[in-house]
Scaffold this motif. Sequence first.
Motif, mmCIF file in Angstrom:
data_model
loop_
_atom_site.group_PDB
_atom_site.id
_atom_site.type_symbol
_atom_site.label_atom_id
_atom_site.label_comp_id
_atom_site.label_asym_id
_atom_site.label_seq_id
_atom_site.Cartn_x
_atom_site.Cartn_y
_atom_site.Cartn_z
ATOM 1 N N GLY A 276 106.786 10.479 -28.767
ATOM 2 C CA GLY A 276 107.369 11.280 -27.702
ATOM 3 C C GLY A 276 106.333 12.187 -27.074
ATOM 4 O O GLY A 276 105.157 12.151 -27.443
ATOM 5 N N PHE A 277 106.778 13.009 -26.137
ATOM 6 C CA PHE A 277 105.842 13.843 -25.390
ATOM 7 C C PHE A 277 105.281 14.983 -26.228
ATOM 8 O O PHE A 277 105.957 15.531 -27.106
ATOM 9 N N VAL A 278 104.055 15.314 -25.920
ATOM 10 C CA VAL A 278 103.372 16.415 -26.601
ATOM 11 C C VAL A 278 103.772 17.721 -25.924
ATOM 12 O O VAL A 278 103.767 17.810 -24.693
ATOM 13 N N LEU A 279 104.133 18.721 -26.708
ATOM 14 C CA LEU A 279 104.442 20.034 -26.141
ATOM 15 C C LEU A 279 103.146 20.790 -25.858
ATOM 16 O O LEU A 279 102.127 20.551 -26.506
ATOM 17 N N ASP A 280 103.238 21.705 -24.896
ATOM 18 C CA ASP A 280 102.033 22.387 -24.432
ATOM 19 C C ASP A 280 101.228 23.068 -25.523
ATOM 20 O O ASP A 280 100.007 23.109 -25.474
ATOM 21 N N ARG B 83 103.143 7.408 -14.997
ATOM 22 C CA ARG B 83 102.006 7.162 -15.875
ATOM 23 C C ARG B 83 102.124 7.992 -17.150
ATOM 24 O O ARG B 83 102.182 9.220 -17.089
ATOM 25 N N ILE B 84 102.137 7.309 -18.274
ATOM 26 C CA ILE B 84 102.204 7.993 -19.562
ATOM 27 C C ILE B 84 101.058 7.527 -20.444
ATOM 28 O O ILE B 84 100.907 6.345 -20.728
ATOM 29 N N LEU B 85 100.274 8.497 -20.817
ATOM 30 C CA LEU B 85 99.150 8.237 -21.699
ATOM 31 C C LEU B 85 99.652 8.415 -23.116
ATOM 32 O O LEU B 85 100.304 9.411 -23.425
ATOM 33 N N SER B 86 99.345 7.475 -23.972
ATOM 34 C CA SER B 86 99.827 7.628 -25.340
ATOM 35 C C SER B 86 98.693 7.598 -26.345
ATOM 36 O O SER B 86 97.920 6.644 -26.394
ATOM 37 N N ILE B 87 98.604 8.654 -27.116
ATOM 38 C CA ILE B 87 97.640 8.682 -28.207
ATOM 39 C C ILE B 87 98.364 8.173 -29.438
ATOM 40 O O ILE B 87 99.283 8.807 -29.947
ATOM 41 N N ILE C 98 99.171 19.711 -19.339
ATOM 42 C CA ILE C 98 97.989 19.136 -19.988
ATOM 43 C C ILE C 98 97.250 18.284 -18.965
ATOM 44 O O ILE C 98 97.851 17.449 -18.304
ATOM 45 N N GLU C 99 95.964 18.539 -18.843
ATOM 46 C CA GLU C 99 95.169 17.715 -17.935
ATOM 47 C C GLU C 99 94.432 16.664 -18.758
ATOM 48 O O GLU C 99 94.094 16.894 -19.913
ATOM 49 N N VAL C 100 94.183 15.540 -18.125
ATOM 50 C CA VAL C 100 93.571 14.418 -18.841
ATOM 51 C C VAL C 100 92.180 14.126 -18.293
ATOM 52 O O VAL C 100 92.012 13.876 -17.100
ATOM 53 N N ALA C 101 91.221 14.157 -19.189
ATOM 54 C CA ALA C 101 89.840 13.888 -18.797
ATOM 55 C C ALA C 101 89.247 12.806 -19.687
ATOM 56 O O ALA C 101 89.798 12.480 -20.739
ATOM 57 N N ASN D 123 99.014 13.380 -12.237
ATOM 58 C CA ASN D 123 100.375 12.982 -12.525
ATOM 59 C C ASN D 123 100.417 12.097 -13.757
ATOM 60 O O ASN D 123 100.868 10.958 -13.712
ATOM 61 N N ILE D 124 99.927 12.628 -14.837
ATOM 62 C CA ILE D 124 99.874 11.855 -16.072
ATOM 63 C C ILE D 124 100.570 12.652 -17.165
ATOM 64 O O ILE D 124 100.278 13.823 -17.351
ATOM 65 N N GLU D 125 101.488 12.008 -17.864
ATOM 66 C CA GLU D 125 102.148 12.676 -18.979
ATOM 67 C C GLU D 125 101.500 12.225 -20.284
ATOM 68 O O GLU D 125 101.020 11.101 -20.388
ATOM 69 N N VAL D 126 101.532 13.104 -21.239
ATOM 70 C CA VAL D 126 100.845 12.834 -22.500
ATOM 71 C C VAL D 126 101.845 12.702 -23.646
ATOM 72 O O VAL D 126 102.625 13.615 -23.895
ATOM 73 N N ALA D 127 101.777 11.571 -24.305
ATOM 74 C CA ALA D 127 102.681 11.322 -25.427
ATOM 75 C C ALA D 127 101.882 10.905 -26.658
ATOM 76 O O ALA D 127 100.700 10.571 -26.565
ATOM 77 N N VAL D 128 102.538 10.959 -27.797
ATOM 78 C CA VAL D 128 101.956 10.387 -29.012
ATOM 79 C C VAL D 128 102.897 9.321 -29.544
ATOM 80 O O VAL D 128 104.112 9.400 -29.351
ATOM 81 N N ASP D 129 102.325 8.333 -30.191
ATOM 82 C CA ASP D 129 103.117 7.321 -30.881
ATOM 83 C C ASP D 129 102.627 7.244 -32.306
ATOM 84 O O ASP D 129 101.449 7.486 -32.570
ATOM 85 N N ALA D 130 103.516 6.914 -33.216
ATOM 86 C CA ALA D 130 103.127 6.867 -34.623
ATOM 87 C C ALA D 130 103.481 5.520 -35.221
ATOM 88 O O ALA D 130 104.658 5.172 -35.326
ATOM 89 N N ILE D 131 102.453 4.795 -35.628
ATOM 90 C CA ILE D 131 102.680 3.547 -36.336
ATOM 91 C C ILE D 131 102.626 3.871 -37.818
ATOM 92 O O ILE D 131 101.571 4.205 -38.362
ATOM 93 N N VAL D 132 103.779 3.796 -38.440
ATOM 94 C CA VAL D 132 103.885 4.221 -39.835
ATOM 95 C C VAL D 132 104.085 3.003 -40.732
ATOM 96 O O VAL D 132 104.987 2.199 -40.504
ATOM 97 N N PHE D 133 103.218 2.900 -41.731
ATOM 98 C CA PHE D 133 103.310 1.804 -42.683
ATOM 99 C C PHE D 133 103.932 2.269 -43.986
ATOM 100 O O PHE D 133 103.653 3.376 -44.451
ATOM 101 N N GLY D 134 104.775 1.425 -44.526
ATOM 102 C CA GLY D 134 105.335 1.664 -45.841
ATOM 103 C C GLY D 134 105.173 0.401 -46.672
ATOM 104 O O GLY D 134 104.854 -0.660 -46.142
ATOM 105 N N TYR D 135 105.419 0.546 -47.962
ATOM 106 C CA TYR D 135 105.222 -0.611 -48.825
ATOM 107 C C TYR D 135 106.110 -0.546 -50.050
ATOM 108 O O TYR D 135 106.300 0.524 -50.645
#
Lengths: 241, 241
Positions: B57-61, B100-104, A19-22, B18-30
Amino acid sequence: MFVSFKIYYLYHVKRTQNIEVAVDAIVFGYSKEEGVSILLIKRKYDPFKGSWAIPGGFVLDHESLEEAVERELQEETGVKISYLEQLYTFGKPDRDPRTRILSIAYFGLVKSNQFEKLKATTDAEDAAWFNFKRLPKLAFDHKMILNVAIERLRGKIIYQPIGFELLDKKFPFSDLEHLYSTLLDRPIDRRNFKKKVMSFGILDELDEKAKSNGAGRPGNLFQFNKTTYNRLLKNGMHFEI
Amino acid sequence: MFVSFKIYYLYHVKRTQNIEVAVDAIVFGYSKEEGVSILLIKRKYDPFKGSWAIPGGFVLDHESLEEAVERELQEETGVKISYLEQLYTFGKPDRDPRTRILSIAYFGLVKSNQFEKLKATTDAEDAAWFNFKRLPKLAFDHKMILNVAIERLRGKIIYQPIGFELLDKKFPFSDLEHLYSTLLDRPIDRRNFKKKVMSFGILDELDEKAKSNGAGRPGNLFQFNKTTYNRLLKNGMHFEI
DNA sequence: CCTATTTGTGTATTTTTAACACAAAGGTAA
DNA sequence: TTACCTTTGTGTTAAAAATACACAAATAGG
């Protein structure tokens, strides 16, 4: 055997992802004559060679996303922005026909004086402003990205005083009125609007009169007072048009 | 020589970044007893082994960002979310000590019934809910990310009816009131609040009474009517508490 | 059956929003 | 220099929305 391992290591272990980042930058400008406009570039290379597109490019390893945005904007358009915020990250696997490219879209505003200055440089055959209601056909998924950006700007000027970032430092009140009216796409009652805006106490009315632009009674110039705004904000002031 | 070229090609041409792409999830409960809570996992590996962290964690292709979020949540916590939206992308070059890890970051809500169900699996030693006002020390820049998420939730429930995604399908009105009061951190006038919420016409009042939870007069159950909401939305209805 | 707890309900006051029109200042052209 | 055109500046009134506020009714538990 050793060679294969090396390639495997580089490709699959150190770099498990493809994955490339732009970054992309949706830049808004404004003038009373041209209205709210968006900065686009004409693509010099395939894919979509010759199409209009949102300026942007790949992020370098060492730079922050914001630095990447400002660098690309400088390279491609020569424009300097006065306000920048992250808009949205577009990450569908197939949004670019070449390879997977993740794009973090930013949303920028330039002051009226910067609005005219445009410098076409190496990366783009051309760069130009387009009225946000009369956009050309765009490359990739850029049409959708622009729609998100326009909605964000529209929503945001209501509860944050970012409209001033599109005007000159000093501006006649009618410019602000016209900006809101254009962006929100509805008529605005001058008296009620002024009453409300002035009630926040974040606009200084200057003694200078605006230049005469043809006809009409000249009005005073106004200036957004960011210091006052920040102070009032801390004290719980709530801007909302 | 040929080998070097091959490596060069893979590493520098096909992969300039050289950037890896990950996602994070902030999950709310109540729940009424526990209040507004956030789902965290205990890290099983270094860095920050043993610290609490936001699941991700990391995003798969081949997968979309949303798919990555749901997969990681499933793997790490077993929780299924009822609402998901993108929050912000965190991209500072040095936010991860390794590379370097980019996190969405995404922002999710789970219904009250899912709130209890938690399943610790392979990737995390443990997963648990923490009241959003009593969070433990967190790995990486996760503290900052949580603050952004909390602000977003707080801001959003005011002008979008997403609070219902945190309750059960059927709920006593007081639950809604309590949720808003907790999240906005201010007392709410029951009569005025109910008047306003009901005025939108998006809540159906059922004939069933809520269970008795100890003491007090039992109240009717209510149910959010998404169909009605969408219809009214199209006709220009404006939800705002 | 008495007490404690929670739900349900209406009105009066204040604040905010919305609607509305005409005089004054300057430019331009006759 | 005057008449006309365009643009700015300004206040009041009516309608709508937000806020403040208190007591009776239903159940559980002792």
